[in-house]
Design a protein around this motif. Sequence first.
Motif, PDB file in Angstrom:
ATOM      1  N   PHE A 107     107.972 -40.347  35.346  1.00  0.00           N
ATOM      2  CA  PHE A 107     107.496 -41.720  35.301  1.00  0.00           C
ATOM      3  C   PHE A 107     107.983 -42.549  36.482  1.00  0.00           C
ATOM      4  O   PHE A 107     107.370 -43.566  36.808  1.00  0.00           O
ATOM      5  CB  PHE A 107     107.856 -42.335  33.945  1.00  0.00           C
ATOM      6  N   VAL A 108     109.026 -42.121  37.137  1.00  0.00           N
ATOM      7  CA  VAL A 108     109.360 -42.716  38.437  1.00  0.00           C
ATOM      8  C   VAL A 108     108.245 -42.393  39.433  1.00  0.00           C
ATOM      9  O   VAL A 108     107.775 -43.263  40.174  1.00  0.00           O
ATOM     10  CB  VAL A 108     110.722 -42.187  38.940  1.00  0.00           C
ATOM     11  N   LEU A 109     107.786 -41.132  39.428  1.00  0.00           N
ATOM     12  CA  LEU A 109     106.696 -40.734  40.319  1.00  0.00           C
ATOM     13  C   LEU A 109     105.388 -41.432  39.965  1.00  0.00           C
ATOM     14  O   LEU A 109     104.623 -41.828  40.847  1.00  0.00           O
ATOM     15  CB  LEU A 109     106.509 -39.216  40.256  1.00  0.00           C
ATOM     16  N   ARG A 110     105.133 -41.583  38.677  1.00  0.00           N
ATOM     17  CA  ARG A 110     103.909 -42.268  38.255  1.00  0.00           C
ATOM     18  C   ARG A 110     103.925 -43.741  38.666  1.00  0.00           C
ATOM     19  O   ARG A 110     102.898 -44.295  39.077  1.00  0.00           O
ATOM     20  CB  ARG A 110     103.755 -42.159  36.731  1.00  0.00           C
ATOM     21  N   THR A 111     105.075 -44.377  38.528  1.00  0.00           N
ATOM     22  CA  THR A 111     105.184 -45.776  38.943  1.00  0.00           C
ATOM     23  C   THR A 111     105.003 -45.899  40.449  1.00  0.00           C
ATOM     24  O   THR A 111     104.344 -46.837  40.933  1.00  0.00           O
ATOM     25  CB  THR A 111     106.547 -46.347  38.518  1.00  0.00           C
ATOM     26  N   TYR A 112     105.575 -44.963  41.176  1.00  0.00           N
ATOM     27  CA  TYR A 112     105.387 -44.913  42.631  1.00  0.00           C
ATOM     28  C   TYR A 112     103.908 -44.777  42.978  1.00  0.00           C
ATOM     29  O   TYR A 112     103.400 -45.431  43.902  1.00  0.00           O
ATOM     30  CB  TYR A 112     106.182 -43.730  43.178  1.00  0.00           C
ATOM     31  N   ILE A 177     118.275 -48.246  29.069  1.00  0.00           N
ATOM     32  CA  ILE A 177     117.421 -49.383  28.703  1.00  0.00           C
ATOM     33  C   ILE A 177     117.115 -50.227  29.933  1.00  0.00           C
ATOM     34  O   ILE A 177     115.968 -50.641  30.159  1.00  0.00           O
ATOM     35  CB  ILE A 177     118.108 -50.242  27.619  1.00  0.00           C
ATOM     36  N   GLY A 178     118.147 -50.483  30.749  1.00  0.00           N
ATOM     37  CA  GLY A 178     117.927 -51.263  31.964  1.00  0.00           C
ATOM     38  C   GLY A 178     116.970 -50.582  32.916  1.00  0.00           C
ATOM     39  O   GLY A 178     116.071 -51.227  33.496  1.00  0.00           O
ATOM     40  N   LEU A 179     117.120 -49.259  33.096  1.00  0.00           N
ATOM     41  CA  LEU A 179     116.227 -48.508  33.980  1.00  0.00           C
ATOM     42  C   LEU A 179     114.790 -48.551  33.488  1.00  0.00           C
ATOM     43  O   LEU A 179     113.863 -48.845  34.260  1.00  0.00           O
ATOM     44  CB  LEU A 179     116.704 -47.056  34.070  1.00  0.00           C
ATOM     45  N   SER A 185     108.559 -53.103  33.828  1.00  0.00           N
ATOM     46  CA  SER A 185     108.193 -54.350  34.522  1.00  0.00           C
ATOM     47  C   SER A 185     107.345 -54.056  35.754  1.00  0.00           C
ATOM     48  O   SER A 185     106.346 -54.750  36.011  1.00  0.00           O
ATOM     49  CB  SER A 185     109.457 -55.118  34.924  1.00  0.00           C
ATOM     50  N   LEU A 186     107.725 -53.030  36.513  1.00  0.00           N
ATOM     51  CA  LEU A 186     106.939 -52.649  37.690  1.00  0.00           C
ATOM     52  C   LEU A 186     105.526 -52.235  37.292  1.00  0.00           C
ATOM     53  O   LEU A 186     104.548 -52.573  37.975  1.00  0.00           O
ATOM     54  CB  LEU A 186     107.629 -51.514  38.440  1.00  0.00           C
ATOM     55  N   LYS A 208      98.446 -46.840  30.735  1.00  0.00           N
ATOM     56  CA  LYS A 208      98.663 -46.722  29.287  1.00  0.00           C
ATOM     57  C   LYS A 208      99.805 -45.768  28.965  1.00  0.00           C
ATOM     58  O   LYS A 208     100.641 -46.055  28.109  1.00  0.00           O
ATOM     59  CB  LYS A 208      97.366 -46.245  28.614  1.00  0.00           C
ATOM     60  N   HIS A 209      99.832 -44.627  29.651  1.00  0.00           N
ATOM     61  CA  HIS A 209     100.907 -43.664  29.431  1.00  0.00           C
ATOM     62  C   HIS A 209     102.260 -44.277  29.755  1.00  0.00           C
ATOM     63  O   HIS A 209     103.229 -44.116  28.998  1.00  0.00           O
ATOM     64  CB  HIS A 209     100.688 -42.422  30.302  1.00  0.00           C
ATOM     65  N   ASN A 210     102.355 -44.932  30.903  1.00  0.00           N
ATOM     66  CA  ASN A 210     103.627 -45.523  31.317  1.00  0.00           C
ATOM     67  C   ASN A 210     104.136 -46.533  30.293  1.00  0.00           C
ATOM     68  O   ASN A 210     105.308 -46.505  29.899  1.00  0.00           O
ATOM     69  CB  ASN A 210     103.480 -46.204  32.677  1.00  0.00           C
ATOM     70  N   ILE A 211     103.257 -47.436  29.868  1.00  0.00           N
ATOM     71  CA  ILE A 211     103.671 -48.489  28.940  1.00  0.00           C
ATOM     72  C   ILE A 211     104.116 -47.882  27.612  1.00  0.00           C
ATOM     73  O   ILE A 211     105.160 -48.263  27.052  1.00  0.00           O
ATOM     74  CB  ILE A 211     102.526 -49.498  28.726  1.00  0.00           C
TER      75      ILE A 211
END
Length: 286
Positions: A107-112, A177-179, A185-186, A208-211
């Motif tokens: 999900f870091v990669l997906r957000t990227y 939780i913070g991460l 948020s991103l 949708k997956h990320n959220i």
Amino acid sequence: MQAAYSANDIIAARSLQVYTYLYTSMATFWIYDYACSFHQEWTFLLQSRWSKVKGLYLVARYVPFLLLAGHLYMNFIPNENSDKCQLLNNICSCFSLISVFCSECFFVLRTYTLWNNNKIVLATMITTFIAVVISSISYAFATTATAPWTTSGIPGITGCYQSSSVVQLFIPFLLLIGLEFGLLSLTLIRAIQSWRSSNSRIYAVLVKHNIFYYACGLFFSGVNVFTLLLFHYGYQAMFEDFQFVILTILATRMHLHLWHTDRHAHGSSAFVCIPMSDISSAGSPT
């Protein structure tokens, strides 16, 4: 004459039983999920090209088998050696960390990807992610290393637990939780910025997956914080690996769904894997 046991012995024995039932249920659910997705998974494994993301998928998918096997062994095999309990727990903790690390990497990669491969966003996420991982590992192992392990004093109750409470273990979950709140948020910021301009099905699936993943991660992390603060004996840690297993199932299932969605969008003959860089070029708004 029947031996008399203290209230603490009885509570500890019950916590071990609940702990064992939970891990047995998790192992059953994991096997059931694997059986249900067997055809989709092997289609992906055989027809997708090899990439770093595929390697990440394989590690995330199969490490929980080792995690659950290790805990079931520790819970069911009679063991009088506290040092062995500590060793088995450390091994299982390593599997847990690998599992959650791989799930979060997806999900870091997906957000990227959602941010059109923005290098500043990537550098910020990686820096934060590494800081959270190192802090969590250091704090978790330093805290559990000093807490003694013991077995139940009631015959027939197998497994072992830490005799003293380790409430400080809630700190790694606060960091998680913070991460996840930052990554959520991103995702929301990017979705709000581009909700009118993006008509891509893959882009919608990513958002949708990320959220959903982050919402589940925040919920289970919150549950673990309260469990560690309020409970004792085996009850303290009973939801830790439950969270990691659920997040791993979500991450791998979502990746399979994303791959099949992309495959059908490009025709059933397109034997491709989804590296995250390809998603951004195919699905993200410009």
